[in-house]
Design a protein around this motif. Sequence first.
Motif, short mmCIF file in Angstrom:
data_model
loop_
_atom_site.label_atom_id
_atom_site.label_comp_id
_atom_site.label_asym_id
_atom_site.label_seq_id
_atom_site.Cartn_x
_atom_site.Cartn_y
_atom_site.Cartn_z
N ARG A 21 -3.21 10.81 2.98
CA ARG A 21 -3.99 9.94 3.87
C ARG A 21 -3.12 8.88 4.52
O ARG A 21 -3.27 8.56 5.70
CB ARG A 21 -5.14 9.29 3.10
CG ARG A 21 -6.23 10.28 2.69
CD ARG A 21 -7.45 9.59 2.14
NE ARG A 21 -8.46 10.56 1.75
CZ ARG A 21 -8.78 10.86 0.49
NH1 ARG A 21 -8.15 10.25 -0.51
NH2 ARG A 21 -9.70 11.75 0.23
N GLU A 22 -2.19 8.31 3.76
CA GLU A 22 -1.30 7.31 4.33
C GLU A 22 -0.38 7.90 5.40
O GLU A 22 0.08 7.19 6.30
CB GLU A 22 -0.48 6.65 3.23
CG GLU A 22 -1.30 5.71 2.37
CD GLU A 22 -0.47 4.97 1.34
OE1 GLU A 22 0.75 5.13 1.34
OE2 GLU A 22 -1.06 4.21 0.56
N ALA A 23 -0.13 9.21 5.29
CA ALA A 23 0.67 9.88 6.31
C ALA A 23 -0.17 10.26 7.53
O ALA A 23 0.37 10.81 8.50
CB ALA A 23 1.32 11.13 5.71
N GLY A 24 -1.47 9.97 7.47
CA GLY A 24 -2.36 10.32 8.58
C GLY A 24 -2.66 11.79 8.68
O GLY A 24 -2.97 12.30 9.76
N ILE A 60 5.74 15.80 4.38
CA ILE A 60 4.57 14.94 4.51
C ILE A 60 4.92 13.47 4.31
O ILE A 60 4.36 12.59 4.94
CB ILE A 60 3.48 15.38 3.50
CG1 ILE A 60 2.93 16.74 3.90
CG2 ILE A 60 2.36 14.35 3.39
CD1 ILE A 60 2.02 17.36 2.86
N SER A 61 5.87 13.22 3.40
CA SER A 61 6.18 11.84 3.03
C SER A 61 7.63 11.73 2.57
O SER A 61 8.35 12.73 2.53
CB SER A 61 5.26 11.39 1.88
OG SER A 61 5.56 12.12 0.69
N SER A 62 8.02 10.54 2.22
CA SER A 62 9.32 10.36 1.58
C SER A 62 9.27 10.97 0.18
O SER A 62 8.18 11.27 -0.33
CB SER A 62 9.67 8.87 1.51
OG SER A 62 8.66 8.14 0.85
N PRO A 63 10.41 11.19 -0.47
CA PRO A 63 10.42 11.86 -1.77
C PRO A 63 9.68 11.09 -2.86
O PRO A 63 9.65 9.85 -2.85
CB PRO A 63 11.92 11.96 -2.10
CG PRO A 63 12.61 11.88 -0.78
CD PRO A 63 11.78 10.94 0.04
N VAL A 73 -1.80 12.61 -4.69
CA VAL A 73 -1.48 13.37 -3.48
C VAL A 73 -2.43 13.00 -2.34
O VAL A 73 -2.01 12.84 -1.18
CB VAL A 73 -1.55 14.88 -3.74
CG1 VAL A 73 -1.42 15.68 -2.44
CG2 VAL A 73 -0.46 15.30 -4.72
N ALA A 74 -3.71 12.84 -2.66
CA ALA A 74 -4.68 12.50 -1.62
C ALA A 74 -4.31 11.19 -0.94
O ALA A 74 -4.37 11.07 0.29
CB ALA A 74 -6.08 12.41 -2.22
N GLY A 75 -3.89 10.20 -1.73
CA GLY A 75 -3.49 8.91 -1.16
C GLY A 75 -2.25 9.03 -0.29
O GLY A 75 -2.17 8.43 0.79
N LYS A 104 0.83 -1.20 0.00
CA LYS A 104 0.00 0.00 0.00
C LYS A 104 0.86 1.25 0.00
O LYS A 104 0.62 2.20 -0.74
CB LYS A 104 -0.92 -0.01 1.22
CG LYS A 104 -1.85 1.20 1.31
CD LYS A 104 -2.71 1.11 2.54
CE LYS A 104 -3.62 2.33 2.66
NZ LYS A 104 -4.45 2.29 3.88
N GLU A 105 1.92 1.25 0.82
CA GLU A 105 2.78 2.42 0.91
C GLU A 105 3.49 2.69 -0.40
O GLU A 105 3.53 3.80 -0.89
CB GLU A 105 3.81 2.21 2.03
CG GLU A 105 4.75 3.39 2.18
CD GLU A 105 5.76 3.20 3.28
OE1 GLU A 105 6.58 4.13 3.48
OE2 GLU A 105 5.75 2.15 3.93
#
Length: 352
Positions: free
Chosen positions: A321-324, A280-283, A316-318, A9-10
Amino acid sequence: MASPTAKSKETSAMTPHQTFKGHTETVRGVIHLPDGQRIIACSHDSSLRVWNLKSGKQIGEDWIDGESEVYCIALSPDGKKVVSGSSDGAVRLWDIDTCKVIAKWMGHTKSVLSVCWSRDGRRVLSGSEDGTARQWDVESGETILERIETGHTVVCAAVYSPDMSMIATGGRDGPRTREPAECSIKIWDTKTGELVATLKRHRHLVSCLAWTNDGKTLISGSSDNSIRTWNTKTWKQTALLEAHTSWVWAIAISPNDRILASASYDDTVLLWNLDNGQLISSPLQHSYFVYCVSFSMDGKLLATGCLDTNTYKWDVAGIVREAGLDDLLSDPKTNKSALHCYTTSSATTSTS
């Protein structure tokens, strides 16, 4: 690209959800159309191309007017026209329905590296390698006031403020050099063309600029690898965002002013939380230099353009959301303006 079921998923959220292939040289600009179904990209191959976001297929023929490289594009506020800047010094106005040039404005003596619409759609601002910025009346095609002699040797970015009262320019302030050399952002009065403020902190060429929609914050990116934010009342730097390891070439702010996307020569795009300046996330990894980045109208998708000649779509939305951090997809919190004030510093955020 592997099927989503073959990935975790990630991983699936951190890989492109569509790849648009067809350009034969570097993709320098990309914009989303209001229907949410198409994007337009421009390239060094002299063309603009329209793509179906879902299928990844090109729609219609290439848009071509001459053989000059196309460096930048911008969508009109009404979503019906596109303006482009090219290596021949021309600013071209395109009709999206006919895919044809409806006006060609000449005046710059070198490549046009930046174009921007005024919010009312009546003016276009262009910045050039000739060191000037020009305002164009869209209806008449005439320049408004005299050209702005910016003092930059090259203008890489020129943008209107949301209320159209000011223009921000950035670029190189001296001769081309690999050594650190302070480069400024300059703020101009739109009506008079007079200099209002000069912002100094970047240690190399200022490559990109963007205002938040509320007009309270100006954000800049540079070949010194940094992103800086500025309070537009005091013109003081409010934050320094550092995570890229090479030149920051392009930035884009989500429509709700909550997320910043930055594209870099380090082959990545980074997503920043503009509420606190944190990543927000990894690159978002690319195969080569990334030259452009653009949010969809709802802020849920991102398009990027790369030196590998491809354009990519990201969810981006996904990722958010995965980042909470689902809240970042909603409207800004009451009385909260993106990055106009920090009370603390962190590993990625400081005010130095």
